[in-house]
Design a protein around this motif. Structure first.
Motif, PDB file in Angstrom:
ATOM      1  N   CYS A  42      48.671  20.294 -20.979  1.00 23.56           N
ATOM      2  CA  CYS A  42      49.142  18.947 -21.326  1.00 23.56           C
ATOM      3  C   CYS A  42      48.072  18.149 -22.068  1.00 23.56           C
ATOM      4  O   CYS A  42      48.370  17.456 -23.043  1.00 23.56           O
ATOM      5  CB  CYS A  42      49.590  18.194 -20.074  1.00 23.56           C
ATOM      6  SG  CYS A  42      51.178  18.746 -19.429  1.00 23.56           S
ATOM      7  N   LEU A  43      46.834  18.229 -21.610  1.00 27.87           N
ATOM      8  CA  LEU A  43      45.767  17.462 -22.253  1.00 27.87           C
ATOM      9  C   LEU A  43      45.478  17.964 -23.660  1.00 27.87           C
ATOM     10  O   LEU A  43      45.274  17.159 -24.570  1.00 27.87           O
ATOM     11  CB  LEU A  43      44.493  17.500 -21.411  1.00 27.87           C
ATOM     12  CG  LEU A  43      44.549  16.731 -20.103  1.00 27.87           C
ATOM     13  CD1 LEU A  43      43.269  16.937 -19.313  1.00 27.87           C
ATOM     14  CD2 LEU A  43      44.789  15.247 -20.333  1.00 27.87           C
ATOM     15  N   THR A  44      45.460  19.272 -23.854  1.00 22.31           N
ATOM     16  CA  THR A  44      45.180  19.782 -25.198  1.00 22.31           C
ATOM     17  C   THR A  44      46.334  19.494 -26.150  1.00 22.31           C
ATOM     18  O   THR A  44      46.111  19.399 -27.355  1.00 22.31           O
ATOM     19  CB  THR A  44      44.825  21.283 -25.184  1.00 22.31           C
ATOM     20  OG1 THR A  44      45.852  22.010 -24.530  1.00 22.31           O
ATOM     21  CG2 THR A  44      43.506  21.518 -24.469  1.00 22.31           C
ATOM     22  N   ASP A  45      47.535  19.303 -25.624  1.00 17.24           N
ATOM     23  CA  ASP A  45      48.661  18.895 -26.465  1.00 17.24           C
ATOM     24  C   ASP A  45      48.537  17.431 -26.893  1.00 17.24           C
ATOM     25  O   ASP A  45      49.191  17.013 -27.841  1.00 17.24           O
ATOM     26  CB  ASP A  45      49.996  19.077 -25.728  1.00 17.24           C
ATOM     27  CG  ASP A  45      50.433  20.522 -25.657  1.00 17.24           C
ATOM     28  OD1 ASP A  45      49.840  21.366 -26.373  1.00 17.24           O
ATOM     29  OD2 ASP A  45      51.355  20.816 -24.872  1.00 17.24           O
ATOM     30  N   MET A  46      47.704  16.647 -26.196  1.00 16.38           N
ATOM     31  CA  MET A  46      47.593  15.213 -26.459  1.00 16.38           C
ATOM     32  C   MET A  46      46.423  14.848 -27.369  1.00 16.38           C
ATOM     33  O   MET A  46      46.274  13.680 -27.715  1.00 16.38           O
ATOM     34  CB  MET A  46      47.437  14.444 -25.141  1.00 16.38           C
ATOM     35  CG  MET A  46      48.624  14.562 -24.223  1.00 16.38           C
ATOM     36  SD  MET A  46      48.377  13.669 -22.676  1.00 16.38           S
ATOM     37  CE  MET A  46      48.605  11.981 -23.260  1.00 16.38           C
ATOM     38  N   VAL A  47      45.567  15.803 -27.716  1.00 17.91           N
ATOM     39  CA  VAL A  47      44.396  15.465 -28.522  1.00 17.91           C
ATOM     40  C   VAL A  47      44.812  14.973 -29.896  1.00 17.91           C
ATOM     41  O   VAL A  47      45.859  15.382 -30.400  1.00 17.91           O
ATOM     42  CB  VAL A  47      43.408  16.662 -28.626  1.00 17.91           C
ATOM     43  CG1 VAL A  47      42.793  16.968 -27.294  1.00 17.91           C
ATOM     44  CG2 VAL A  47      44.048  17.865 -29.258  1.00 17.91           C
ATOM     45  N   PRO A  48      44.037  14.058 -30.497  1.00 21.92           N
ATOM     46  CA  PRO A  48      42.774  13.520 -30.004  1.00 21.92           C
ATOM     47  C   PRO A  48      42.983  12.571 -28.818  1.00 21.92           C
ATOM     48  O   PRO A  48      43.898  11.751 -28.821  1.00 21.92           O
ATOM     49  CB  PRO A  48      42.184  12.800 -31.197  1.00 21.92           C
ATOM     50  CG  PRO A  48      43.343  12.437 -32.052  1.00 21.92           C
ATOM     51  CD  PRO A  48      44.393  13.495 -31.810  1.00 21.92           C
ATOM     52  N   LEU A  49      42.106  12.719 -27.835  1.00 17.39           N
ATOM     53  CA  LEU A  49      42.251  11.986 -26.588  1.00 17.39           C
ATOM     54  C   LEU A  49      40.881  11.655 -26.015  1.00 17.39           C
ATOM     55  O   LEU A  49      39.968  12.482 -26.066  1.00 17.39           O
ATOM     56  CB  LEU A  49      43.033  12.851 -25.585  1.00 17.39           C
ATOM     57  CG  LEU A  49      43.181  12.352 -24.154  1.00 17.39           C
ATOM     58  CD1 LEU A  49      44.021  11.075 -24.099  1.00 17.39           C
ATOM     59  CD2 LEU A  49      43.793  13.432 -23.284  1.00 17.39           C
ATOM     60  N   THR A  50      40.759  10.434 -25.497  1.00 16.16           N
ATOM     61  CA  THR A  50      39.561  10.029 -24.764  1.00 16.16           C
ATOM     62  C   THR A  50      39.968   9.688 -23.343  1.00 16.16           C
ATOM     63  O   THR A  50      40.865   8.875 -23.129  1.00 16.16           O
ATOM     64  CB  THR A  50      38.884   8.799 -25.409  1.00 16.16           C
ATOM     65  OG1 THR A  50      38.472   9.130 -26.730  1.00 16.16           O
ATOM     66  CG2 THR A  50      37.677   8.338 -24.594  1.00 16.16           C
ATOM     67  N   ILE A  51      39.314  10.327 -22.389  1.00 14.62           N
ATOM     68  CA  ILE A  51      39.527  10.036 -20.973  1.00 14.62           C
ATOM     69  C   ILE A  51      38.265   9.372 -20.441  1.00 14.62           C
ATOM     70  O   ILE A  51      37.159   9.901 -20.624  1.00 14.62           O
ATOM     71  CB  ILE A  51      39.800  11.328 -20.164  1.00 14.62           C
ATOM     72  CG1 ILE A  51      41.090  11.996 -20.600  1.00 14.62           C
ATOM     73  CG2 ILE A  51      39.791  11.038 -18.657  1.00 14.62           C
ATOM     74  CD1 ILE A  51      42.350  11.331 -20.122  1.00 14.62           C
ATOM     75  N   THR A  52      38.430   8.241 -19.799  1.00 17.37           N
ATOM     76  CA  THR A  52      37.327   7.588 -19.103  1.00 17.37           C
ATOM     77  C   THR A  52      37.550   7.784 -17.608  1.00 17.37           C
ATOM     78  O   THR A  52      38.629   7.478 -17.101  1.00 17.37           O
ATOM     79  CB  THR A  52      37.273   6.079 -19.432  1.00 17.37           C
ATOM     80  OG1 THR A  52      37.089   5.920 -20.837  1.00 17.37           O
ATOM     81  CG2 THR A  52      36.129   5.398 -18.679  1.00 17.37           C
ATOM     82  N   LEU A  53      36.534   8.314 -16.935  1.00 15.92           N
ATOM     83  CA  LEU A  53      36.597   8.497 -15.493  1.00 15.92           C
ATOM     84  C   LEU A  53      35.733   7.420 -14.843  1.00 15.92           C
ATOM     85  O   LEU A  53      34.539   7.345 -15.109  1.00 15.92           O
ATOM     86  CB  LEU A  53      36.068   9.879 -15.088  1.00 15.92           C
ATOM     87  CG  LEU A  53      36.837  11.084 -15.590  1.00 15.92           C
ATOM     88  CD1 LEU A  53      36.140  12.362 -15.120  1.00 15.92           C
ATOM     89  CD2 LEU A  53      38.275  11.055 -15.107  1.00 15.92           C
ATOM     90  N   LYS A  54      36.349   6.596 -14.009  1.00 17.23           N
ATOM     91  CA  LYS A  54      35.545   5.615 -13.290  1.00 17.23           C
ATOM     92  C   LYS A  54      35.430   6.035 -11.827  1.00 17.23           C
ATOM     93  O   LYS A  54      36.264   6.795 -11.319  1.00 17.23           O
ATOM     94  CB  LYS A  54      36.106   4.202 -13.438  1.00 17.23           C
ATOM     95  CG  LYS A  54      37.430   3.940 -12.816  1.00 17.23           C
ATOM     96  CD  LYS A  54      37.834   2.491 -13.070  1.00 17.23           C
ATOM     97  CE  LYS A  54      39.008   2.122 -12.191  1.00 17.23           C
ATOM     98  NZ  LYS A  54      39.394   0.738 -12.339  1.00 17.23           N
TER      99      LYS A  54
END
Length: 87
Positions: A42-54
């Motif tokens: 799912c994530l590779t289908d959404m690129v370009p993508l930035t995820i911020t982990l808090k």
């Protein structure tokens, strides 16, 4: 356009809960498998993508949260269009 999403690692309490949280935040399809392979797809289908982990610093060693944080780090190493920010 680059998609962006912030995920709170405090919701990575266990495999099932974490995948439900991530799926809801990112709008994954209902057939999402709720595992790391499905997350990768799912994530590779959404690129370009930035995820911020808090709250990543609050993850306890050996927890599923650490597993997910390491997963996101490996994904960033493999995909130029995936960016990870850890807060």
């Amino acid at each position: 356009m680059r998609k962006r999403c912030t995920l709170d690692c405090e919701y990575f309490t266990g495999r099932k809960d974490a995948h439900e949280y991530i799926s809801g935040k990112l709008g994954f399809p209902e057939y999402y498998g709720g595992n790391l392979d499905a997350l990768n797809d799912c994530l590779t289908d959404m690129v370009p993508l930035t995820i911020t982990l808090k709250n990543a610093d609050k993850a306890e060693e050996g927890s599923y949260a650490v597993t997910l944080i390491n997963f996101f780090k490996r994904l960033e190493e493999k995909h130029d269009d995936f960016k990870l920010i850890i807060k």
